[in-house]
Design a protein around this motif. Structure first.
Motif, PDB file in Angstrom:
ATOM      1  N   ALA A  71     -45.933  74.605 -13.449  1.00  0.00           N
ATOM      2  CA  ALA A  71     -45.122  73.592 -14.120  1.00  0.00           C
ATOM      3  C   ALA A  71     -45.886  72.272 -14.258  1.00  0.00           C
ATOM      4  O   ALA A  71     -45.293  71.212 -14.275  1.00  0.00           O
ATOM      5  CB  ALA A  71     -43.812  73.381 -13.356  1.00  0.00           C
ATOM      6  N   THR A 110     -35.878  79.795  -5.436  1.00  0.00           N
ATOM      7  CA  THR A 110     -37.073  79.102  -5.915  1.00  0.00           C
ATOM      8  C   THR A 110     -37.211  77.771  -5.188  1.00  0.00           C
ATOM      9  O   THR A 110     -36.217  77.178  -4.771  1.00  0.00           O
ATOM     10  CB  THR A 110     -37.022  78.809  -7.433  1.00  0.00           C
ATOM     11  N   SER A 136     -41.287  80.610 -18.938  1.00  0.00           N
ATOM     12  CA  SER A 136     -40.172  81.300 -18.287  1.00  0.00           C
ATOM     13  C   SER A 136     -40.721  82.235 -17.224  1.00  0.00           C
ATOM     14  O   SER A 136     -41.899  82.598 -17.249  1.00  0.00           O
ATOM     15  CB  SER A 136     -39.322  82.064 -19.297  1.00  0.00           C
ATOM     16  N   GLN A 195     -39.532  67.710 -16.654  1.00  0.00           N
ATOM     17  CA  GLN A 195     -39.207  69.116 -16.897  1.00  0.00           C
ATOM     18  C   GLN A 195     -38.128  69.559 -15.924  1.00  0.00           C
ATOM     19  O   GLN A 195     -38.098  69.132 -14.778  1.00  0.00           O
ATOM     20  CB  GLN A 195     -40.436  70.006 -16.695  1.00  0.00           C
ATOM     21  N   ILE A 253     -35.715  82.519 -15.340  1.00  0.00           N
ATOM     22  CA  ILE A 253     -35.819  81.083 -15.085  1.00  0.00           C
ATOM     23  C   ILE A 253     -36.540  80.452 -16.264  1.00  0.00           C
ATOM     24  O   ILE A 253     -37.690  80.793 -16.554  1.00  0.00           O
ATOM     25  CB  ILE A 253     -36.568  80.820 -13.774  1.00  0.00           C
ATOM     26  N   THR A 265     -35.731  73.206 -14.614  1.00  0.00           N
ATOM     27  CA  THR A 265     -35.539  74.653 -14.697  1.00  0.00           C
ATOM     28  C   THR A 265     -34.049  74.967 -14.672  1.00  0.00           C
ATOM     29  O   THR A 265     -33.251  74.221 -14.091  1.00  0.00           O
ATOM     30  CB  THR A 265     -36.203  75.409 -13.528  1.00  0.00           C
ATOM     31  N   LEU A 305     -38.203  77.192 -17.938  1.00  0.00           N
ATOM     32  CA  LEU A 305     -38.754  75.850 -17.693  1.00  0.00           C
ATOM     33  C   LEU A 305     -38.635  75.077 -18.998  1.00  0.00           C
ATOM     34  O   LEU A 305     -39.171  75.496 -20.029  1.00  0.00           O
ATOM     35  CB  LEU A 305     -40.222  75.953 -17.263  1.00  0.00           C
ATOM     36  N   ILE A 315     -43.777  76.422  -9.112  1.00  0.00           N
ATOM     37  CA  ILE A 315     -42.479  76.952  -8.696  1.00  0.00           C
ATOM     38  C   ILE A 315     -42.719  78.309  -8.048  1.00  0.00           C
ATOM     39  O   ILE A 315     -43.234  79.232  -8.687  1.00  0.00           O
ATOM     40  CB  ILE A 315     -41.529  77.077  -9.908  1.00  0.00           C
TER      41      ILE A 315
END
Lengths: 209, 209
Positions: free
Chosen positions: B124, B44, A121, A42, A129, A44, A131, B129
């Motif tokens: 996540a 982040t 998000s 994953q 942001i 971001t 994801l 995050i």
């Protein structure tokens, strides 16, 4: 104490993010792509809520991120970074492909691409942001990725006001209202063409104060 | 198609993240610090949920991130990246300071620090995050930041299994169970000391298959 110079010590790359909703294509430049997990893979991205691409990603739930190569041209970065997809066809001047989900991406001047499905998000104020679960990843060429430092130091790139890392700086001369390019001169030639966004003299404004 | 080599084209720096809850100090290494907004300044970090530092950040709502300089030593990275704060005093061997909120941070071999209050978080999967508002930022020295590529290519650094960007690789020889270091040899000397985590021969296991 908030020394803005400290933020310039953070290391980034330069990425093109594209999306598609029906017949609408959009794309922009970000410096905020990060892999956050391995299983599943994953990533971001942080992207300004006012960007048209953000609207298209929200509607379609998909984006494709391309890692720009160190050899990427300012024309490509300028086209995607300093124009709006609402009124500019960004893809037609460059070699593109369409990924497994129908999202177009620029496949030249690029080191790799990641085709992502948005899975979550987070609201960050001016930015959102996303994801994204990476459903396809591919090396596009063997050249090294362009770092954000390289973009600034070697390519003389500038950062537009909507970027995550924008810092207003005192300047003199003339500023392009479209892309923020600063012409450090007391006069402007009639045939001036902005080296970043390609607009003419009529878009320059004198910097005051 | 998910070519893992594509992920190696993403550009990162190397950062120490520290936190404090009462008398408990913790810290670890991440490569995922990103500025996501300018007004207010927010960053982040993606960090593994199993890290002790994650637990301390969750409890205290604070973290301080330090940008490692290109000159940072493997001893510093090894100490923070390959030991657990539960059973290791990570800070005592290095020059540290305490920020405005009482969080300790390493102030040597470091280019800048950001002291942050957690304002939001996103799940996540294996990682979380944290979105942090930067309440203090400071340049610590004038050397350039260490990029993740530099860490790998020049410092011969390795990536531990809990990292955001970990990729398992086929290997032979012996692997350190603590930090993942691979000794490419058929035999192990009795006085072996792991160059990354400092443990002895008893922590090595033979790589099979």
């Amino acid at each position: 104490m908030l020394d803005l110079k400290a933020f310039q010590k953070i290391t980034y790359g330069v990425y093109l993010v594209s999306s598609r909703c029906g017949d609408i294509l959009s794309g922009c430049v970000v410096n905020t792509l990060t892999q956050v997990t391995t299983s599943p893979a994953q990533v971001t991205i942080a992207i300004n809520k006012q960007n048209y691409t953000t609207e298209i990603i929200r509607k379609s739930g998909r984006f494709t991120a391309v890692v720009l190569s160190q050899s990427a041209m300012m024309e490509l970065i300028g086209r995607f970074g300093f124009h709006c997809s609402r009124d500019t066809e960004k893809f037609e001047s460059f070699r593109t492909r369409v990924d497994e989900s129908g999202v177009p991406f620029v496949c030249e001047q690029a080191s790799a691409r990641f085709s992502c499905k948005v899975v979550s998000s987070m609201d960050a104020g001016t930015h959102i942001i996303f994801l994204g679960e990476v459903e396809a990843a591919e090396v596009l060429d063997s050249t090294g990725p362009m770092s954000y430092a390289y973009y600034h130091q070697i390519k003389n790139g500038i950062t537009p006001p909507r970027a995550s890392v924008y810092q207003p700086e005192p300047a003199k001369g003339y500023r392009c209202r479209i892309c923020g390019y600063v012409l450090d001169s007391d006069t402007v030639p009639d045939d001036f063409v902005c080296p970043i966004c390609g607009r003419g003299k009529e878009h320059l404004e004198k910097i005051t104060g």
